[in-house]
Design a protein around this motif. Sequence first.
Motif, mmCIF file in Angstrom:
data_model
loop_
_atom_site.group_PDB
_atom_site.id
_atom_site.type_symbol
_atom_site.label_atom_id
_atom_site.label_comp_id
_atom_site.label_asym_id
_atom_site.label_seq_id
_atom_site.Cartn_x
_atom_site.Cartn_y
_atom_site.Cartn_z
ATOM 1 N N ALA A 63 -3.136 10.003 -10.769
ATOM 2 C CA ALA A 63 -3.245 8.898 -11.739
ATOM 3 C C ALA A 63 -2.229 7.824 -11.365
ATOM 4 C CB ALA A 63 -2.993 9.436 -13.146
ATOM 5 N N CYS A 64 -2.537 7.079 -10.318
ATOM 6 C CA CYS A 64 -1.546 6.145 -9.783
ATOM 7 C C CYS A 64 -1.644 4.788 -10.471
ATOM 8 C CB CYS A 64 -1.779 5.982 -8.283
ATOM 9 S SG CYS A 64 -0.478 5.035 -7.498
ATOM 10 N N ILE A 65 -0.491 4.159 -10.695
ATOM 11 C CA ILE A 65 -0.503 2.838 -11.339
ATOM 12 C C ILE A 65 -0.622 1.719 -10.302
ATOM 13 C CG2 ILE A 65 0.778 3.488 -13.413
ATOM 14 C CD1 ILE A 65 3.334 2.390 -11.994
ATOM 15 N N TYR A 66 -0.514 2.043 -9.020
ATOM 16 C CA TYR A 66 -0.595 1.016 -7.982
ATOM 17 C C TYR A 66 -2.041 0.847 -7.531
ATOM 18 C CZ TYR A 66 4.522 1.175 -7.497
ATOM 19 O OH TYR A 66 5.866 1.118 -7.700
ATOM 20 N N ASN A 67 -2.247 -0.229 -6.779
ATOM 21 C CA ASN A 67 -3.625 -0.539 -6.399
ATOM 22 C C ASN A 67 -3.736 -0.809 -4.889
ATOM 23 O OD1 ASN A 67 -6.281 -0.767 -7.201
ATOM 24 N ND2 ASN A 67 -6.167 -2.995 -7.378
ATOM 25 N N CYS A 68 -3.364 0.175 -4.086
ATOM 26 C CA CYS A 68 -3.445 -0.004 -2.632
ATOM 27 C C CYS A 68 -4.922 0.068 -2.245
ATOM 28 C CB CYS A 68 -2.665 1.084 -1.916
ATOM 29 S SG CYS A 68 -0.981 1.234 -2.543
ATOM 30 N N ALA A 69 -5.406 -1.010 -1.606
ATOM 31 C CA ALA A 69 -6.853 -1.150 -1.374
ATOM 32 C C ALA A 69 -7.430 -0.017 -0.530
ATOM 33 C CB ALA A 69 -7.115 -2.488 -0.701
ATOM 34 N N TYR A 70 -6.626 0.573 0.368
ATOM 35 C CA TYR A 70 -7.130 1.581 1.304
ATOM 36 C C TYR A 70 -7.116 2.990 0.706
ATOM 37 C CZ TYR A 70 -2.089 1.702 1.607
ATOM 38 O OH TYR A 70 -0.774 1.741 1.265
ATOM 39 N N CYS A 71 -6.687 3.129 -0.550
ATOM 40 C CA CYS A 71 -6.450 4.471 -1.094
ATOM 41 C C CYS A 71 -7.472 4.823 -2.174
ATOM 42 C CB CYS A 71 -5.037 4.526 -1.666
ATOM 43 S SG CYS A 71 -4.669 6.104 -2.427
ATOM 44 N N LEU A 72 -7.940 6.040 -2.087
ATOM 45 C CA LEU A 72 -8.915 6.536 -3.053
ATOM 46 C C LEU A 72 -8.320 6.637 -4.459
ATOM 47 C CD1 LEU A 72 -11.756 7.411 -2.306
ATOM 48 C CD2 LEU A 72 -10.978 9.770 -2.285
ATOM 49 N N ASN A 73 -7.003 6.822 -4.534
ATOM 50 C CA ASN A 73 -6.372 7.041 -5.841
ATOM 51 C C ASN A 73 -5.917 5.752 -6.519
ATOM 52 O OD1 ASN A 73 -6.557 9.823 -5.383
ATOM 53 N ND2 ASN A 73 -4.711 9.752 -4.113
ATOM 54 N N ARG A 74 -6.278 4.599 -5.942
ATOM 55 C CA ARG A 74 -5.813 3.328 -6.522
ATOM 56 C C ARG A 74 -6.284 3.205 -7.968
ATOM 57 N NH1 ARG A 74 -10.048 2.634 -3.291
ATOM 58 N NH2 ARG A 74 -11.796 1.366 -4.043
ATOM 59 N N VAL A 75 -5.511 2.473 -8.754
ATOM 60 C CA VAL A 75 -5.780 2.414 -10.192
ATOM 61 C C VAL A 75 -7.179 1.852 -10.491
ATOM 62 C CG1 VAL A 75 -4.633 0.158 -10.474
ATOM 63 C CG2 VAL A 75 -4.759 1.718 -12.407
ATOM 64 N N SER A 109 2.411 12.638 -4.369
ATOM 65 C CA SER A 109 1.911 12.230 -5.681
ATOM 66 C C SER A 109 1.573 10.747 -5.700
ATOM 67 C CB SER A 109 2.967 12.503 -6.754
ATOM 68 O OG SER A 109 2.438 12.189 -8.024
ATOM 69 N N GLY A 110 0.614 10.376 -6.541
ATOM 70 C CA GLY A 110 0.435 8.973 -6.885
ATOM 71 C C GLY A 110 1.584 8.602 -7.812
ATOM 72 N N VAL A 111 1.774 7.309 -8.036
ATOM 73 C CA VAL A 111 2.897 6.886 -8.893
ATOM 74 C C VAL A 111 2.428 6.882 -10.354
ATOM 75 C CG1 VAL A 111 4.597 5.071 -9.322
ATOM 76 C CG2 VAL A 111 3.756 5.488 -6.990
ATOM 77 N N VAL A 112 2.905 7.866 -11.111
ATOM 78 C CA VAL A 112 2.530 7.974 -12.529
ATOM 79 C C VAL A 112 3.604 7.278 -13.351
ATOM 80 C CG1 VAL A 112 1.783 9.594 -14.322
ATOM 81 C CG2 VAL A 112 1.787 10.308 -11.945
ATOM 82 N N ILE A 166 5.111 4.938 5.612
ATOM 83 C CA ILE A 166 5.213 3.494 5.843
ATOM 84 C C ILE A 166 3.861 2.829 5.593
ATOM 85 C CG2 ILE A 166 4.794 3.550 8.353
ATOM 86 C CD1 ILE A 166 7.387 1.540 8.203
ATOM 87 N N GLU A 167 2.805 3.615 5.651
ATOM 88 C CA GLU A 167 1.415 3.221 5.338
ATOM 89 C C GLU A 167 0.819 2.198 6.294
ATOM 90 O OE1 GLU A 167 -0.007 5.096 3.408
ATOM 91 O OE2 GLU A 167 1.063 5.513 1.563
ATOM 92 N N LEU A 168 1.327 0.963 6.286
ATOM 93 C CA LEU A 168 0.718 -0.063 7.139
ATOM 94 C C LEU A 168 1.787 -0.629 8.079
ATOM 95 C CD1 LEU A 168 -1.432 -1.849 4.429
ATOM 96 C CD2 LEU A 168 -2.205 -0.209 6.132
ATOM 97 N N ASP A 180 1.872 -3.846 -4.326
ATOM 98 C CA ASP A 180 2.984 -3.272 -5.099
ATOM 99 C C ASP A 180 4.073 -2.706 -4.198
ATOM 100 O OD1 ASP A 180 1.623 -3.478 -7.729
ATOM 101 O OD2 ASP A 180 0.209 -2.125 -6.750
ATOM 102 N N LYS A 181 3.800 -2.698 -2.885
ATOM 103 C CA LYS A 181 4.769 -2.083 -1.971
ATOM 104 C C LYS A 181 5.381 -3.152 -1.075
ATOM 105 C CE LYS A 181 2.567 2.394 -1.731
ATOM 106 N NZ LYS A 181 1.777 3.303 -0.926
ATOM 107 N N SER A 182 6.587 -2.876 -0.603
ATOM 108 C CA SER A 182 7.185 -3.786 0.376
ATOM 109 C C SER A 182 7.855 -2.947 1.452
ATOM 110 C CB SER A 182 8.201 -4.702 -0.290
ATOM 111 O OG SER A 182 9.325 -3.939 -0.647
HETATM 112 S S1 SF4 Z 1 -1.287 4.865 -1.555
HETATM 113 FE FE1 SF4 Z 1 0.025 5.957 -3.015
HETATM 114 S S2 SF4 Z 1 0.882 4.325 -4.254
HETATM 115 FE FE2 SF4 Z 1 -0.903 3.440 -3.235
HETATM 116 S S3 SF4 Z 1 -2.591 3.722 -4.674
HETATM 117 FE FE3 SF4 Z 1 -2.586 5.493 -3.291
HETATM 118 S S4 SF4 Z 1 -1.379 7.021 -4.352
HETATM 119 FE FE4 SF4 Z 1 -0.948 5.071 -5.322
#
Ligand code: SF4
Length: 434
Positions: A63-75, A109-112, A166-168, A180-182
Motif C-alpha cells: 500500500a504505497c503512497i508514492y507513484n513511481c510510474a514503473y512500479c506495480l505498487n504505485r498508488v 516494502s512500499g512506503v506506507v 537506486i531504481e533509475l 517522490d524520489k530524488s
Molecule cells: S517503487 Fe517503491 S516507492 Fe515507488 S511506488 Fe513502488 S513500492 Fe512505492
Amino acid sequence: MDLFDKLRILSDAAKYDAACTSSGVDRDGKGGQLGNAAACGICHSFSADGRCVSLLKVLMSNACIYNCAYCLNRVSNDVPRATFAPRELADLTIHFYRRNYIEGLFLSSGVVKSPDYTCEKMIETLRILREEYGFRGYIHAKAIPGADDLLLNRLGRLSDRMSVNIELPSQQSLDKLAPDKSKSAILRPMGLLRDGIKENCTDLIRYRHAEPFAPAGQSTQMIVGATPESDYQILQLTAALYQKFSLKRVFFSAYIPVSDNPLLPARTISPPLLREHRLYQADWLLRFYGFSANEILDEKHPILNPLIDPKCNWAINNMALFPVEVNTAPRELLLRVPGIGVNSTMRILRARRETKLDFSGLRRIGVVLKRAQYFITCQGKTAQGVRITPDNALNALISDSQKQRLPSQNYEQLSLFSDQITREDVVKCISGQI
Ligand code: SF4
C-alpha cells in the motif's frame, strides 16, 4: 483478509525486486514426482560467507503512497492491497523456517504513510524475529529512503544485508518517473550504511561483543530499459557506486512493462533481458577482472555489443595487445584473455612457478582453450593449426547461433549503390573498428 491471501499478494508484489533472485518458474507438484517451483515467494541469495540461502521474499506492505510510474505498487494502480502486521510476518517466517522451507527473509516494502512509519514496522518484525524467537538466520532488509538515520541504523543492526534501490540511472529519469524520489535521498542512506558497515568492521575487531551492522554489506538495484540512459551511463554509475559506497553488488533489472504510461516503453515490448545479461557481464569485469568502465564502453560506443560479451568485445578491439605469452604475461593481462577466467589465471600463475607451460599443460590444469588459443602463445608458439588474426579470433568468439545472423562470406562485385549489409560491415559493427 486471511494470512494466505496476504502472503500471495505480498510475495507476488516482491518478485520485481532483483536484489535477490527468484526461481522465476511456476511448476506444480505431480503425483509420483518430487518438488514444485513457484515464481515468487522463495528466492536465493548469498550470505556473507558465500553460502547460497533460500529466502522468503516478501513485502511488508504494497500500500504505497508514492507513484513511481514503473512500479506495480504505485498508488494510482488499481491492485489488491495488503499489509502484514509485524507479528504476523515474524510468525510466518518462523513457521516456514521450522518446516525447512526457507533459511532466511528478504524484506522490502512500499512506503506506507511515511518512510519512518514503514521503517518502524520493518524494525518491529525483525526485532520479534531476532529478540523474541532468537532467529539467527539470514535477513536482507530494504532501507526506505527518507527514513530517519536512527531507524536505518536500528534496521542495519537487525539485518545481515541491506540495500537501497537506486531504481533509475539519472536524476532526470527519477524526476520524470518517480517524482517522490530524488538521487540525494537515495544516496544519503547508502552513505550512512557504508559508514556504519566500515565502523562496525573496526568495532568487531576491537570488541568481542560488538553488535554486527549489516555484516553481508549493502547492494542496490537499477531498472534497465525503462529510460533512455545508455549502457555507458549505466556502467559509469555502477562503477561510481562500487567506488563511493563500497557496494557488494549492483543488480540490474530488465524493465517489465506494467503500465500504459507514454513515458515508458509500450506493454508490447519485451523486457531487455539480453541487455541485462550483458550488463551483468560488464559488472563482472568491473568487480573481478580489473577493468574500468571507460575501457568497456566510451561515449562514441555507448551500447554493449549484443553479439559477444564485453570482454571478448574489448579483446577484439585491442588485438594489438595479443597474443600474450602465458609463461610471462602479468596477471592483469592474463585476466583479459577471452576464455581465461579468474580461476584459470590463478592456476596458470601457480603452475608456471614450477614449469614452463605448453598447450597440453594448460589443458591438464583445466584451462579451456576453445577461445583462449586465439589470444595466447606458449613458449612463443601458437596452438597447432591456429592462425592468430582478428578475423579468426572473432570467428572463435561468436557462437554458432550468432554466426547464422552474420551474412555468408560470398564474394561479389562491389557496387556504389549496393545497400546490402556485408559480412565486413557486421564485423566492423561488432568490433567497433572502422
Ligand atoms: S517503487 Fe517503491 S516507492 Fe515507488 S511506488 Fe513502488 S513500492 Fe512505492
